[in-house]
Design a protein around this motif. Structure first.
Motif, mmCIF file in Angstrom:
data_model
loop_
_atom_site.group_PDB
_atom_site.id
_atom_site.type_symbol
_atom_site.label_atom_id
_atom_site.label_comp_id
_atom_site.label_asym_id
_atom_site.label_seq_id
_atom_site.Cartn_x
_atom_site.Cartn_y
_atom_site.Cartn_z
ATOM 1 N N VAL A 72 41.604 36.022 2.103
ATOM 2 C CA VAL A 72 40.175 35.866 2.681
ATOM 3 C C VAL A 72 39.938 36.013 4.365
ATOM 4 O O VAL A 72 39.238 36.445 4.913
ATOM 5 C CB VAL A 72 39.756 34.514 2.301
ATOM 6 C CG1 VAL A 72 38.544 33.788 3.075
ATOM 7 C CG2 VAL A 72 39.388 34.584 0.732
ATOM 8 N N GLN A 73 41.068 35.199 5.007
ATOM 9 C CA GLN A 73 41.053 35.583 6.565
ATOM 10 C C GLN A 73 40.989 36.965 7.030
ATOM 11 O O GLN A 73 40.295 37.183 7.934
ATOM 12 C CB GLN A 73 42.411 34.786 6.942
ATOM 13 C CG GLN A 73 42.389 34.431 8.517
ATOM 14 C CD GLN A 73 43.800 34.205 8.975
ATOM 15 O OE1 GLN A 73 44.547 33.909 8.320
ATOM 16 N NE2 GLN A 73 43.755 33.798 10.425
ATOM 17 N N ALA A 74 41.768 37.866 6.318
ATOM 18 C CA ALA A 74 41.682 39.214 6.805
ATOM 19 C C ALA A 74 40.366 39.836 6.381
ATOM 20 O O ALA A 74 39.931 40.550 7.311
ATOM 21 C CB ALA A 74 42.634 40.176 5.782
ATOM 22 N N LYS A 93 41.339 44.536 5.905
ATOM 23 C CA LYS A 93 41.379 45.149 4.641
ATOM 24 C C LYS A 93 42.622 44.827 3.817
ATOM 25 O O LYS A 93 43.569 44.314 4.652
ATOM 26 C CB LYS A 93 41.078 46.815 4.403
ATOM 27 C CG LYS A 93 41.975 47.581 5.184
ATOM 28 C CD LYS A 93 41.733 48.923 5.446
ATOM 29 C CE LYS A 93 42.705 49.671 6.273
ATOM 30 N NZ LYS A 93 42.602 49.222 7.692
ATOM 31 N N ILE A 94 42.731 45.145 2.611
ATOM 32 C CA ILE A 94 43.969 44.710 1.821
ATOM 33 C C ILE A 94 44.402 46.032 1.255
ATOM 34 O O ILE A 94 43.740 46.951 0.565
ATOM 35 C CB ILE A 94 43.692 43.808 0.794
ATOM 36 C CG1 ILE A 94 43.331 42.352 1.131
ATOM 37 C CG2 ILE A 94 45.130 43.573 -0.010
ATOM 38 C CD1 ILE A 94 42.714 41.639 0.268
ATOM 39 N N LEU A 95 45.766 46.548 1.707
ATOM 40 C CA LEU A 95 46.398 47.954 1.197
ATOM 41 C C LEU A 95 47.289 47.366 -0.034
ATOM 42 O O LEU A 95 48.126 46.127 0.180
ATOM 43 C CB LEU A 95 47.129 48.440 2.141
ATOM 44 C CG LEU A 95 46.208 48.943 3.347
ATOM 45 C CD1 LEU A 95 47.185 49.571 4.353
ATOM 46 C CD2 LEU A 95 45.206 50.017 2.875
ATOM 47 N N CYS A 98 41.518 37.387 -7.262
ATOM 48 C CA CYS A 98 40.231 37.984 -7.159
ATOM 49 C C CYS A 98 39.306 36.800 -7.349
ATOM 50 O O CYS A 98 38.457 36.684 -6.539
ATOM 51 C CB CYS A 98 40.099 39.018 -8.211
ATOM 52 S SG CYS A 98 40.889 40.468 -8.037
ATOM 53 N N ASP A 99 39.507 35.923 -8.141
ATOM 54 C CA ASP A 99 38.585 34.770 -8.238
ATOM 55 C C ASP A 99 38.462 33.806 -7.293
ATOM 56 O O ASP A 99 37.401 33.403 -6.629
ATOM 57 C CB ASP A 99 39.132 33.855 -9.378
ATOM 58 C CG ASP A 99 38.058 32.678 -9.859
ATOM 59 O OD1 ASP A 99 37.015 32.972 -10.207
ATOM 60 O OD2 ASP A 99 38.731 31.483 -9.743
ATOM 61 N N LEU A 100 39.666 33.545 -6.703
ATOM 62 C CA LEU A 100 39.830 32.825 -5.375
ATOM 63 C C LEU A 100 39.105 33.303 -4.014
ATOM 64 O O LEU A 100 38.280 32.613 -3.398
ATOM 65 C CB LEU A 100 41.252 32.175 -5.140
ATOM 66 C CG LEU A 100 41.767 31.132 -6.077
ATOM 67 C CD1 LEU A 100 43.227 30.730 -5.694
ATOM 68 C CD2 LEU A 100 41.211 30.016 -6.163
ATOM 69 N N ILE A 101 39.359 34.688 -4.002
ATOM 70 C CA ILE A 101 38.681 35.259 -2.840
ATOM 71 C C ILE A 101 37.252 35.275 -3.211
ATOM 72 O O ILE A 101 36.457 34.995 -2.070
ATOM 73 C CB ILE A 101 39.246 36.764 -2.769
ATOM 74 C CG1 ILE A 101 40.363 36.786 -2.378
ATOM 75 C CG2 ILE A 101 38.149 37.592 -2.171
ATOM 76 C CD1 ILE A 101 41.036 38.193 -2.660
ATOM 77 N N ASP A 102 36.507 35.365 -4.267
ATOM 78 C CA ASP A 102 35.205 35.490 -4.370
ATOM 79 C C ASP A 102 34.641 34.124 -4.264
ATOM 80 O O ASP A 102 33.348 33.726 -3.820
ATOM 81 C CB ASP A 102 34.624 35.779 -6.118
ATOM 82 C CG ASP A 102 34.781 37.250 -6.163
ATOM 83 O OD1 ASP A 102 35.178 38.068 -5.201
ATOM 84 O OD2 ASP A 102 34.574 37.648 -7.363
#
Ligand SMILES: O=C(CO)[C@@H](O)[C@H](O)[C@H](O)[C@H](O)COP(=O)(O)O
Ligand SMILES: [Zn+2]
Length: 197
Positions: A37-39, A45-47, A185-189
């Motif tokens: 989330v910080q990124a 982005k996430i690679l 994915c759920d925690l990011i959302d």
């Protein structure tokens, strides 16, 4: 052993592995989600990378960020490094298979980005080199591992996060990795777009 018994054995082993993992992994999954989330908040982005089933996991994760997970929301920037066969085959052909992810990271990685490095053994050479390249690019690393964490575990720094599945079977570890990816994915959302049911 008849086939039905064998199938039940797989289901029970998977359930047991997930039950055990549920007792140790949640704090690490929370930290990893906060790193991601910080990124994303900072326009990073996430690679993602891994081999075999873990290559599939990398693509599974990036598609859920780029497209959607369980709710309508804007696309999020993530990229699986496992899909461009021209790039992968030319790097492997001209240099080494160990370089296929690190060379992409040196080109695409920016400070503040996150590398999602997936390996059940923790010992895949190209994922190890990917972590080294990510550190060189001032990225942080979320590592999904298993067994004893392998050589990847000893490469991680204090800004990184290892989510190590307490199991030894590659298949069982992969099954938990996918669950971890869905938790991320759920925690990011949830953190970016607010609480949902
Ligand atoms: O999916 C499976 C086994 O379930 C295999 O394709 C597996 O991913 C491959 O053997 C990988 O090369 C294993 O690499 P790693 O998980 O040790 O990094
Ligand atoms: Zn598999």
């Amino acid at each position: 052993m008849d086939f039905q018994t064998r199938i039940l054995g797989h289901f029970n082993a998977s359930i047991d592995t997930k039950t055990y993992a549920s007792e140790v992994l949640p704090p690490f999954i929370e930290v990893a989600s906060q790193m991601m989330v910080q990124a994303l908040v900072n326009e990073g982005k996430i690679l993602a990378c891994g081999n075999g089933g873990s290559a599939g996991d990398s693509q599974h994760f990036s598609s859920e960020l780029l497209n959607r997970f369980e709710r309508e929301r804007p696309s999020l920037p993530a990229l699986a490094l496992t899909t461009d066969t021209s790039t992968l085959t030319s790097i492997a052909n001209d240099y080494s298979y160990n370089d296929v992810y690190s060379k992409q990271i040196r080109a695409l990685g920016q400070p503040g980005d996150v590398l999602l490095a997936i390996s059940t053994s923790g010992n895949s050479g190209n994922v190890i080199q990917a972590i080294q390249a990510a550190h060189d690019r001032e990225m942080t690393v979320v590592a999904l591992t298993g067994r004893d964490g392998g050589n990847m575990a000893s490469l991680l720094g204090q800004d990184d996060c290892e989510i190590r599945v307490p199991a030894t079977s590659t298949a069982r570890i992969q099954e938990v990795h996918l669950l971890v990816i869905h938790c991320l994915c759920d925690l990011i959302d949830e953190q970016l777009f607010g609480a949902s049911e």
